[in-house]
Motif scaffolding. Sequence first.
Motif, PDB file in Angstrom:
ATOM      1  N   ARG A 103      -8.546  -7.190   5.046  1.00 47.58           N
ATOM      2  CA  ARG A 103      -8.346  -6.902   3.618  1.00 47.58           C
ATOM      3  C   ARG A 103      -7.130  -7.642   3.084  1.00 47.58           C
ATOM      4  O   ARG A 103      -7.053  -7.951   1.889  1.00 47.58           O
ATOM      5  CB  ARG A 103      -8.195  -5.395   3.413  1.00 47.58           C
ATOM      6  CG  ARG A 103      -9.462  -4.627   3.772  1.00 47.58           C
ATOM      7  CD  ARG A 103      -9.230  -3.132   3.825  1.00 47.58           C
ATOM      8  NE  ARG A 103      -8.821  -2.584   2.534  1.00 47.58           N
ATOM      9  CZ  ARG A 103      -8.505  -1.312   2.342  1.00 47.58           C
ATOM     10  NH1 ARG A 103      -8.547  -0.459   3.343  1.00 47.58           N
ATOM     11  NH2 ARG A 103      -8.139  -0.885   1.147  1.00 47.58           N
ATOM     12  N   GLU A 108      -5.251   1.843   1.202  1.00 46.42           N
ATOM     13  CA  GLU A 108      -6.257   2.361   0.283  1.00 46.42           C
ATOM     14  C   GLU A 108      -5.679   2.576  -1.112  1.00 46.42           C
ATOM     15  O   GLU A 108      -6.427   2.726  -2.079  1.00 46.42           O
ATOM     16  CB  GLU A 108      -6.814   3.684   0.817  1.00 46.42           C
ATOM     17  CG  GLU A 108      -7.574   3.539   2.140  1.00 46.42           C
ATOM     18  CD  GLU A 108      -7.938   4.873   2.752  1.00 46.42           C
ATOM     19  OE1 GLU A 108      -7.570   5.920   2.156  1.00 46.42           O
ATOM     20  OE2 GLU A 108      -8.576   4.884   3.814  1.00 46.42           O
ATOM     21  N   PRO A 154      -3.299  -2.428  -3.427  1.00 50.20           N
ATOM     22  CA  PRO A 154      -4.202  -3.563  -3.196  1.00 50.20           C
ATOM     23  C   PRO A 154      -3.552  -4.622  -2.313  1.00 50.20           C
ATOM     24  O   PRO A 154      -2.329  -4.690  -2.182  1.00 50.20           O
ATOM     25  CB  PRO A 154      -4.467  -4.096  -4.614  1.00 50.20           C
ATOM     26  CG  PRO A 154      -4.212  -2.934  -5.509  1.00 50.20           C
ATOM     27  CD  PRO A 154      -3.080  -2.184  -4.860  1.00 50.20           C
ATOM     28  N   GLU A 210      -9.664  -3.143  -9.659  1.00 52.08           N
ATOM     29  CA  GLU A 210      -8.860  -2.897  -8.461  1.00 52.08           C
ATOM     30  C   GLU A 210      -7.629  -2.065  -8.798  1.00 52.08           C
ATOM     31  O   GLU A 210      -7.302  -1.092  -8.104  1.00 52.08           O
ATOM     32  CB  GLU A 210      -8.448  -4.234  -7.852  1.00 52.08           C
ATOM     33  CG  GLU A 210      -7.624  -4.127  -6.585  1.00 52.08           C
ATOM     34  CD  GLU A 210      -7.268  -5.505  -6.033  1.00 52.08           C
ATOM     35  OE1 GLU A 210      -7.774  -5.851  -4.957  1.00 52.08           O
ATOM     36  OE2 GLU A 210      -6.489  -6.231  -6.700  1.00 52.08           O
ATOM     37  N   ARG A 211      -6.968  -2.415  -9.884  1.00 49.66           N
ATOM     38  CA  ARG A 211      -5.755  -1.681 -10.264  1.00 49.66           C
ATOM     39  C   ARG A 211      -6.087  -0.273 -10.758  1.00 49.66           C
ATOM     40  O   ARG A 211      -5.299   0.663 -10.526  1.00 49.66           O
ATOM     41  CB  ARG A 211      -5.001  -2.450 -11.344  1.00 49.66           C
ATOM     42  CG  ARG A 211      -4.323  -3.687 -10.822  1.00 49.66           C
ATOM     43  CD  ARG A 211      -3.331  -4.256 -11.805  1.00 49.66           C
ATOM     44  NE  ARG A 211      -2.517  -5.261 -11.119  1.00 49.66           N
ATOM     45  CZ  ARG A 211      -1.324  -5.632 -11.512  1.00 49.66           C
ATOM     46  NH1 ARG A 211      -0.773  -5.099 -12.592  1.00 49.66           N
ATOM     47  NH2 ARG A 211      -0.637  -6.533 -10.836  1.00 49.66           N
ATOM     48  N   ALA A 214      -6.557   1.770  -7.780  1.00 52.02           N
ATOM     49  CA  ALA A 214      -5.259   2.000  -7.144  1.00 52.02           C
ATOM     50  C   ALA A 214      -4.460   3.057  -7.908  1.00 52.02           C
ATOM     51  O   ALA A 214      -3.799   3.910  -7.300  1.00 52.02           O
ATOM     52  CB  ALA A 214      -4.472   0.693  -7.060  1.00 52.02           C
TER      53      ALA A 214
END
Length: 531
Positions: free
Chosen positions: A111, A294, A297, A413-414, A417
């Motif tokens: 990742r 997790e 990112p 993604e943010r 998060a």
Amino acid sequence: MFWADEIAASVAGPQILNDSKTPSGTVHVGSLRGPVVLDSLARALRDASIETTMLYGVDDLDPMDAQALLTPDAVERSMGMPLAHVPDPVGDCHASYARHFAGLFVHVFGRLGIHPDRYYWMSEIYASGDFDRYIRTALDRAAAIREIYVRVANVRHPDEWHPVHVICERCGRVGTTIATEWDGERVRYQCRADLVRWATGCGNSGWVSPFGGRAKLPFNVDWAAKWSLFGVTIEPCGKDLATAGGSRDRSDAIAREVFEREPPLRVTYEFLNIGGRRMSTSGGRGAAAHRIAEVIPPEQLRFLFLRPRPNHAIDFDPEGTDAIPRLFDEFDRVAGAAAGREVKGELPANPERVFQLCLVDPSADVSSEAAAYRAPFAHLALLAQVPGVDVAERVAAEKGSPLTPRELEVLAERTRAAGAWLETYAPERAKIAVRDSLPDSASSLDDAQRGYLGALRERLADSGWDGETLQGAIFEVARALDFPAGRAFSALYLAFLGQPHGPRAGWLLASLDRSFVIGRLAEAAGEQVRA
């Protein structure tokens, strides 16, 4: 020049990089610093057109020892046994304790864009016989190794001590055995009840061949033997191993004087501290690497380790703090600098190179990645808590143009998060519930605070509607009225949240509809909004 590029410029010829980890329990996020340093070195070398091979190993023949005992993962009945021989404590189909915890850790590598050319397991290396010649050399030169321990580290072993740990034929322990004789093919060993405090040997003794995985070398000898087996030329290591007379000094001497090869270039890195104390797998301090991955990112997690030089300690305490939002803010400043924008705040040296090495894909287009619009993390955490908000629509409005496909990926993604942060690490003050009507607590506002809110309402009527602009306006109105900023923020939080504390107020207001904010400010100020 970035530190990894400095190293790349100092070497010549093909390079083999190596690092390894003993999977003695849940691996904390600080342990990712070594792999990120290793990967950054590999990228810098390849950018300099140097042939590079990156290795990563799991020291799974090491014993379940006192360090493991300190963690909730310890299996006390297996203390002293090789980690590769201890059952999976969770029972989720892994072959061993080592495979379970190492698997969780190395899963994070992909990742983060870390792809070693080869993973190796020391239990397999020993079992294959590849280490046999190094075991033989170490035993033949046992006296020289004992002398190195005394000279380099002032560690004195008994004259009969031989540098190998046999896996006991009766109880299967490796941490409780001592070899006392060597006849050229076999060693005499004892499995002692009192050899170590954290495990009890069974008392067995006898002669056994140390080859083919039936024994392992002590750590310092094992480390030096790995360098010979793999031809390692560069190896990072933590500060704890690089102290004067420590493990690295001992292994360097053993490499030169016993295995007759020059040790690899040493790249020492500092610790990741939590609350001013070193994160520790053995001490149970610190966030698990696979858990924090997790929440943070990959690019921001790489940035955590790459923004300082390796020999600088990192203080990072995610639990109940703003450490994670601040990390995003710092990354965004570096991205802005890499895109050629003027940014405020402190920047690391060579921000363009730092940003490039933070990217998961080393072949990504750096300019387009740097230019991508990134909504502030704290703002997204606020939006995530406001019912009915179309986050993508709001962020596009703040950008001033539609989001590109890549920007939508970054936003998704943010947003994930931010939600994960709110559920796990966020302080209570970051968790909000904007009241649908003026809270009862607003009745405690005094005349000066009501006057401030009224003046702010007028200022915001035609203001830009993004977090930074609104934060600036909050301060400007307070300064114009010579009103303490602390009381200004308290008035805002009481009017919107019903409590005297909250997240950054500018971003809070920016997450709300303008007409709602204007109306609430007027109501809290005791005014009527003019049509």
